[in-house]
Design a protein around this motif. Structure first.
Motif, PDB file in Angstrom:
ATOM      1  N   ASP A  64     -19.378  59.229  -8.976  1.00  0.00           N
ATOM      2  CA  ASP A  64     -18.879  60.108 -10.014  1.00  0.00           C
ATOM      3  C   ASP A  64     -17.781  60.024 -10.606  1.00  0.00           C
ATOM      4  OD1 ASP A  64     -21.611  61.483  -9.637  1.00  0.00           O
ATOM      5  OD2 ASP A  64     -20.718  62.603  -7.899  1.00  0.00           O
ATOM      6  N   ARG A  65     -16.874  58.708 -10.802  1.00  0.00           N
ATOM      7  CA  ARG A  65     -15.763  58.631 -11.160  1.00  0.00           C
ATOM      8  C   ARG A  65     -15.759  57.292 -11.721  1.00  0.00           C
ATOM      9  NH1 ARG A  65     -15.817  63.135 -10.642  1.00  0.00           N
ATOM     10  NH2 ARG A  65     -14.127  64.681  -9.443  1.00  0.00           N
ATOM     11  N   GLY A  66     -14.726  57.142 -12.895  1.00  0.00           N
ATOM     12  CA  GLY A  66     -14.288  55.872 -13.320  1.00  0.00           C
ATOM     13  C   GLY A  66     -12.733  55.971 -13.354  1.00  0.00           C
ATOM     14  N   TRP A  67     -12.236  54.931 -14.012  1.00  0.00           N
ATOM     15  CA  TRP A  67     -10.960  54.881 -14.236  1.00  0.00           C
ATOM     16  C   TRP A  67     -10.579  54.225 -15.691  1.00  0.00           C
ATOM     17  CZ3 TRP A  67      -7.692  50.517 -14.309  1.00  0.00           C
ATOM     18  CH2 TRP A  67      -8.131  49.356 -13.806  1.00  0.00           C
ATOM     19  N   VAL A  68      -9.078  54.696 -16.375  1.00  0.00           N
ATOM     20  CA  VAL A  68      -8.951  53.840 -17.341  1.00  0.00           C
ATOM     21  C   VAL A  68      -7.313  53.633 -17.312  1.00  0.00           C
ATOM     22  CG1 VAL A  68     -10.486  55.239 -19.194  1.00  0.00           C
ATOM     23  CG2 VAL A  68      -8.367  56.111 -18.719  1.00  0.00           C
ATOM     24  N   ARG A  69      -6.871  52.609 -17.760  1.00  0.00           N
ATOM     25  CA  ARG A  69      -5.453  52.308 -17.616  1.00  0.00           C
ATOM     26  C   ARG A  69      -4.684  52.907 -19.006  1.00  0.00           C
ATOM     27  NH1 ARG A  69      -4.424  46.201 -16.413  1.00  0.00           N
ATOM     28  NH2 ARG A  69      -5.311  45.838 -18.753  1.00  0.00           N
ATOM     29  N   LEU A  70      -3.387  53.438 -18.455  1.00  0.00           N
ATOM     30  CA  LEU A  70      -2.727  54.129 -19.673  1.00  0.00           C
ATOM     31  C   LEU A  70      -1.495  53.793 -19.575  1.00  0.00           C
ATOM     32  CD1 LEU A  70      -4.187  57.892 -19.285  1.00  0.00           C
ATOM     33  CD2 LEU A  70      -4.985  56.007 -21.163  1.00  0.00           C
ATOM     34  N   GLU A  71      -0.661  53.642 -20.631  1.00  0.00           N
ATOM     35  CA  GLU A  71       0.717  53.617 -20.611  1.00  0.00           C
ATOM     36  C   GLU A  71       1.454  54.734 -19.809  1.00  0.00           C
ATOM     37  OE1 GLU A  71       2.417  51.350 -21.716  1.00  0.00           O
ATOM     38  OE2 GLU A  71       0.939  50.059 -22.867  1.00  0.00           O
ATOM     39  N   HIS A  72       2.545  54.330 -19.133  1.00  0.00           N
ATOM     40  CA  HIS A  72       3.483  55.420 -18.518  1.00  0.00           C
ATOM     41  C   HIS A  72       3.735  56.668 -19.116  1.00  0.00           C
ATOM     42  CE1 HIS A  72       3.721  53.142 -14.785  1.00  0.00           C
ATOM     43  NE2 HIS A  72       4.113  52.156 -15.207  1.00  0.00           N
ATOM     44  N   ASP A  73       4.037  56.480 -20.533  1.00  0.00           N
ATOM     45  CA  ASP A  73       4.259  57.645 -21.463  1.00  0.00           C
ATOM     46  C   ASP A  73       3.249  58.478 -21.672  1.00  0.00           C
ATOM     47  OD1 ASP A  73       6.857  56.682 -21.324  1.00  0.00           O
ATOM     48  OD2 ASP A  73       7.024  55.628 -23.366  1.00  0.00           O
ATOM     49  N   THR A  74       1.951  57.751 -21.854  1.00  0.00           N
ATOM     50  CA  THR A  74       0.914  58.446 -21.868  1.00  0.00           C
ATOM     51  C   THR A  74       0.510  59.648 -20.917  1.00  0.00           C
ATOM     52  OG1 THR A  74       0.128  56.907 -23.586  1.00  0.00           O
ATOM     53  CG2 THR A  74      -1.698  58.250 -22.757  1.00  0.00           C
ATOM     54  N   ILE A  75       0.591  58.939 -19.636  1.00  0.00           N
ATOM     55  CA  ILE A  75       0.303  59.422 -18.630  1.00  0.00           C
ATOM     56  C   ILE A  75       1.305  60.795 -18.367  1.00  0.00           C
ATOM     57  CG2 ILE A  75       0.417  59.520 -15.999  1.00  0.00           C
ATOM     58  CD1 ILE A  75      -0.488  56.768 -16.159  1.00  0.00           C
ATOM     59  N   ALA A  76       2.588  60.493 -18.532  1.00  0.00           N
ATOM     60  CA  ALA A  76       3.426  61.500 -18.610  1.00  0.00           C
ATOM     61  C   ALA A  76       3.237  63.004 -19.779  1.00  0.00           C
ATOM     62  CB  ALA A  76       4.780  61.252 -18.864  1.00  0.00           C
ATOM     63  N   ALA A  77       2.862  62.417 -20.826  1.00  0.00           N
ATOM     64  CA  ALA A  77       2.685  63.352 -21.893  1.00  0.00           C
ATOM     65  C   ALA A  77       1.103  63.950 -21.558  1.00  0.00           C
ATOM     66  CB  ALA A  77       2.395  62.753 -23.181  1.00  0.00           C
ATOM     67  N   LEU A  78       0.263  63.518 -20.789  1.00  0.00           N
ATOM     68  CA  LEU A  78      -0.783  64.214 -20.395  1.00  0.00           C
ATOM     69  C   LEU A  78      -0.769  65.071 -19.303  1.00  0.00           C
ATOM     70  CD1 LEU A  78      -3.999  64.044 -21.094  1.00  0.00           C
ATOM     71  CD2 LEU A  78      -4.302  62.231 -19.334  1.00  0.00           C
ATOM     72  N   ALA A  79       0.184  64.677 -18.141  1.00  0.00           N
ATOM     73  CA  ALA A  79       0.432  65.564 -17.179  1.00  0.00           C
ATOM     74  C   ALA A  79       1.216  66.774 -17.583  1.00  0.00           C
ATOM     75  CB  ALA A  79       1.383  64.655 -16.064  1.00  0.00           C
ATOM     76  N   SER A  80       2.055  66.655 -18.745  1.00  0.00           N
ATOM     77  CA  SER A  80       2.725  67.542 -19.223  1.00  0.00           C
ATOM     78  C   SER A  80       1.915  68.713 -19.773  1.00  0.00           C
ATOM     79  CB  SER A  80       3.872  67.216 -20.224  1.00  0.00           C
ATOM     80  OG  SER A  80       4.500  68.444 -20.771  1.00  0.00           O
ATOM     81  N   TYR A  81       0.701  68.158 -20.536  1.00  0.00           N
ATOM     82  CA  TYR A  81      -0.161  69.100 -21.456  1.00  0.00           C
ATOM     83  C   TYR A  81      -1.056  69.763 -20.352  1.00  0.00           C
ATOM     84  CZ  TYR A  81      -4.301  70.156 -24.278  1.00  0.00           C
ATOM     85  OH  TYR A  81      -5.461  70.630 -24.654  1.00  0.00           O
ATOM     86  N   LYS A  82      -1.304  69.111 -19.439  1.00  0.00           N
ATOM     87  CA  LYS A  82      -2.127  69.851 -18.155  1.00  0.00           C
ATOM     88  C   LYS A  82      -1.302  70.958 -17.469  1.00  0.00           C
ATOM     89  CE  LYS A  82      -1.894  67.941 -13.993  1.00  0.00           C
ATOM     90  NZ  LYS A  82      -1.570  69.121 -13.118  1.00  0.00           N
ATOM     91  N   SER A  83       0.047  70.577 -17.293  1.00  0.00           N
ATOM     92  CA  SER A  83       0.716  71.717 -16.534  1.00  0.00           C
ATOM     93  C   SER A  83       0.933  72.881 -17.591  1.00  0.00           C
ATOM     94  CB  SER A  83       2.219  71.246 -16.019  1.00  0.00           C
ATOM     95  OG  SER A  83       2.004  70.183 -15.125  1.00  0.00           O
ATOM     96  N   GLN A  84       1.339  72.717 -18.801  1.00  0.00           N
ATOM     97  CA  GLN A  84       1.546  73.635 -19.732  1.00  0.00           C
ATOM     98  C   GLN A  84       0.333  74.647 -19.893  1.00  0.00           C
ATOM     99  OE1 GLN A  84       2.887  71.912 -23.319  1.00  0.00           O
ATOM    100  NE2 GLN A  84       4.612  70.762 -22.512  1.00  0.00           N
ATOM    101  N   ARG A  85      -0.879  74.293 -19.822  1.00  0.00           N
ATOM    102  CA  ARG A  85      -2.127  75.060 -19.840  1.00  0.00           C
ATOM    103  C   ARG A  85      -2.684  75.345 -18.645  1.00  0.00           C
ATOM    104  NH1 ARG A  85      -0.340  72.088 -23.772  1.00  0.00           N
ATOM    105  NH2 ARG A  85      -1.286  72.661 -26.031  1.00  0.00           N
TER     106      ARG A  85
END
Length: 212
Positions: free
Chosen positions: A171-192
């Motif tokens: 039930d899972r897969g994975w994608v490779r992201l740039e470090h900056d993209t991961i940081a921005a995504l983590a920030s978006y998650k925390s803010q919401r």
């Protein structure tokens, strides 16, 4: 020279492998009963996309590889999946060996992208065999190369690939992201106040779908 033939008998998931691995069972047969001491077998495995048809729901997943459907007659070319090798123990007449086919779920790999797009049917494969055959005679060993014309075609059920991936990535897969993209995504998650990165991506996709 002793003529050998190679045929793919089946492909199935390797049940005890730590990483996703398929096992291709290959039959080796000699034209005579001359004993073979061993074979250092090598194989190039290729995917032949033009040897099958595709359902409409598979088309979006193939867009990056082959472009729109109207161009597929020109863009669907055989491409390399992987190289593999195995040592075949000694035998007389015929034998069966297993070729390991390590797999990845990395979507930046063309073969993974192609396999993920398929929903049903078969995966058209071509096996190109090469290697070295060792014969033991009265005066010592003699060596013979596996001819380049030794090949076989095999249609692997898509269900074999899906079973392998479901076993290692349930039930899972994975994608490779740039470090900056991961940081921005983590920030978006925390803010919401979202629970995980999966929810963050789902939220972004929903927002994008609702945008005119």
């Amino acid at each position: 020279m002793s003529e050998l033939t190679f045929s793919v008998l089946g492909v199935e998931p390797e049940p005890y492998a730590v990483t996703p691995t398929l096992a291709a069972h290959v039959g080796v047969a000699g034209a005579s009963d001359d004993p073979v001491h061993a074979i250092a077998l090598r194989c190039q495995v290729r995917i032949e996309p033009s040897r099958r048809s595709y359902a409409d729901q598979e088309e979006p997943g193939l867009l990056d590889l082959f472009g729109p459907r109207e161009r597929w007659a020109e863009t669907q070319r055989t491409f390399l999946w992987q190289h593999t090798a195995a040592m075949v123990p000694g035998f007389s007449g015929a034998a069966t060996t297993a070729l390991p086919l390590p797999c990845t779920y990395d979507f930046e790999v063309a073969a993974s992208k192609y396999l993920h797009a398929l929903r049903d049917g078969t995966v058209p494969l071509q096996f190109l065999f090469s290697g070295t055959v060792f014969f033991k005679g009265d005066s010592g060993f003699r060596v013979q190369q596996v001819p380049w014309h030794c090949d076989d075609h095999y249609d692997m059920p898509v269900s074999v690939w899906r079973t392998l991936i479901a076993t290692h990535f349930p039930d899972r897969g994975w994608v490779r992201l740039e470090h900056d993209t991961i940081a921005a995504l983590a920030s978006y998650k925390s803010q919401r106040g979202l629970l995980n990165l999966d929810d963050a991506v789902a939220s972004l996709l929903t927002a994008r779908a609702e945008t005119p």
